[in-house]
Design an enzyme around this catalytic site. Structure first.
Site, PDB file in Angstrom:
ATOM      1  N   ILE A  30       0.824  -1.217   0.000  1.00  0.00           N
ATOM      2  CA  ILE A  30       0.000   0.000   0.000  1.00  0.00           C
ATOM      3  C   ILE A  30       0.862   1.272   0.000  1.00  0.00           C
ATOM      4  CG2 ILE A  30      -0.225   0.361   2.505  1.00  0.00           C
ATOM      5  CD1 ILE A  30      -3.277   0.585   2.052  1.00  0.00           C
ATOM      6  N   GLY A  91      12.517  -3.229  11.776  1.00  0.00           N
ATOM      7  CA  GLY A  91      11.401  -2.463  11.231  1.00  0.00           C
ATOM      8  C   GLY A  91      10.199  -3.292  10.828  1.00  0.00           C
ATOM      9  N   HIS A  98       6.372 -11.911   5.837  1.00  0.00           N
ATOM     10  CA  HIS A  98       6.164 -11.387   4.485  1.00  0.00           C
ATOM     11  C   HIS A  98       7.506 -11.060   3.862  1.00  0.00           C
ATOM     12  CE1 HIS A  98       5.870  -8.076   7.394  1.00  0.00           C
ATOM     13  NE2 HIS A  98       6.446  -7.303   6.491  1.00  0.00           N
ATOM     14  N   HIS A 100       9.205  -8.744   0.925  1.00  0.00           N
ATOM     15  CA  HIS A 100       9.048  -7.621   0.003  1.00  0.00           C
ATOM     16  C   HIS A 100       9.776  -7.977  -1.292  1.00  0.00           C
ATOM     17  CE1 HIS A 100       7.926  -4.633   3.271  1.00  0.00           C
ATOM     18  NE2 HIS A 100       8.584  -5.520   3.993  1.00  0.00           N
TER      19      HIS A 100
HETATM   20  P1  AMP Z   1       7.238  -4.424   7.330  1.00  0.00           P
HETATM   21  O1  AMP Z   1       7.370  -2.986   7.758  1.00  0.00           O
HETATM   22  O2  AMP Z   1       8.464  -5.075   6.829  1.00  0.00           O
HETATM   23  O3  AMP Z   1       6.544  -5.229   8.425  1.00  0.00           O
HETATM   24  O4  AMP Z   1       6.267  -4.415   6.089  1.00  0.00           O
HETATM   25  C1  AMP Z   1       4.890  -4.257   6.195  1.00  0.00           C
HETATM   26  C2  AMP Z   1       4.432  -3.686   4.899  1.00  0.00           C
HETATM   27  O5  AMP Z   1       3.016  -3.833   4.831  1.00  0.00           O
HETATM   28  C3  AMP Z   1       4.731  -2.200   4.716  1.00  0.00           C
HETATM   29  O6  AMP Z   1       5.561  -2.030   3.577  1.00  0.00           O
HETATM   30  C4  AMP Z   1       3.351  -1.571   4.542  1.00  0.00           C
HETATM   31  O7  AMP Z   1       3.345  -0.528   3.602  1.00  0.00           O
HETATM   32  C5  AMP Z   1       2.527  -2.748   4.084  1.00  0.00           C
HETATM   33  N1  AMP Z   1       1.101  -2.656   4.363  1.00  0.00           N
HETATM   34  C6  AMP Z   1       0.518  -2.294   5.530  1.00  0.00           C
HETATM   35  N2  AMP Z   1      -0.825  -2.365   5.412  1.00  0.00           N
HETATM   36  C7  AMP Z   1      -1.080  -2.773   4.138  1.00  0.00           C
HETATM   37  C8  AMP Z   1      -2.284  -3.027   3.398  1.00  0.00           C
HETATM   38  N3  AMP Z   1      -3.505  -2.887   3.943  1.00  0.00           N
HETATM   39  N4  AMP Z   1      -2.176  -3.409   2.104  1.00  0.00           N
HETATM   40  C9  AMP Z   1      -0.949  -3.567   1.540  1.00  0.00           C
HETATM   41  N5  AMP Z   1       0.212  -3.358   2.186  1.00  0.00           N
HETATM   42  C10 AMP Z   1       0.154  -2.960   3.468  1.00  0.00           C
END
Ligand code: AMP
Ligand code: ZN
Length: 112
Positions: A30, A91, A98, A100
């Protein structure tokens, strides 16, 4: 379970899906940090890379197969980066494992 990514997998929270199979789900981040920024996640709730073990590591291997497939399918021939943040100092903001998948620009090393 009160987990954002489990809700996305279940469809309770909308997402821009790019890939799905029996064990893996992938969708656009997002808040993209690169021209291509996809999150690839196991459907099974695993809290982080620190929770990967002998019994659930198969899905991690499969996630890397999916990353290679998406990179090829999307024409990311200049390269891509696959990153997982584990724990607060790295972070990690969502406590569901997940990866990236980032591409479309140059990346620095070491990461910030
Ligand atoms: P991290 O900070 O490595 O835990 O990554 C979490 C990721 O989830 C971040 O890059 C956010 O931008 C992403 N994120 C959070 N909420 C959503 C959502 N509803 N849809 C898509 N991505 C999301
Ligand atoms: Zn979850």
């Amino acid at each position: 379970m009160d987990c954002l990514f489990c809700k996305i997998i279940n469809g309770d929270i909308p997402s821009k899906k790019v890939y799905e199979d029996d064990s893996v789900f992938a969708f656009y981040d997002i808040d993209p940090q690169a021209p291509v920024h996809i999150l690839i996640i196991p459907k099974e709730h695993i809290a982080s890379a620190a929770e990967v073990n002998e019994s659930n590591s198969g899905v991690v291997a499969h996630i890397f197969e999916v990353a290679a497939f998406l990179a090829s399918d999307m024409g990311l021939s200049d390269g891509f980066r696959v990153v997982t943040n584990c724990g607060d100092s790295a972070g990690q903001s969502v406590k569901h494992l997940h990866f990236h998948l980032l591409s479309g620009r140059d990346f620095t090393w070491p990461p910030g």
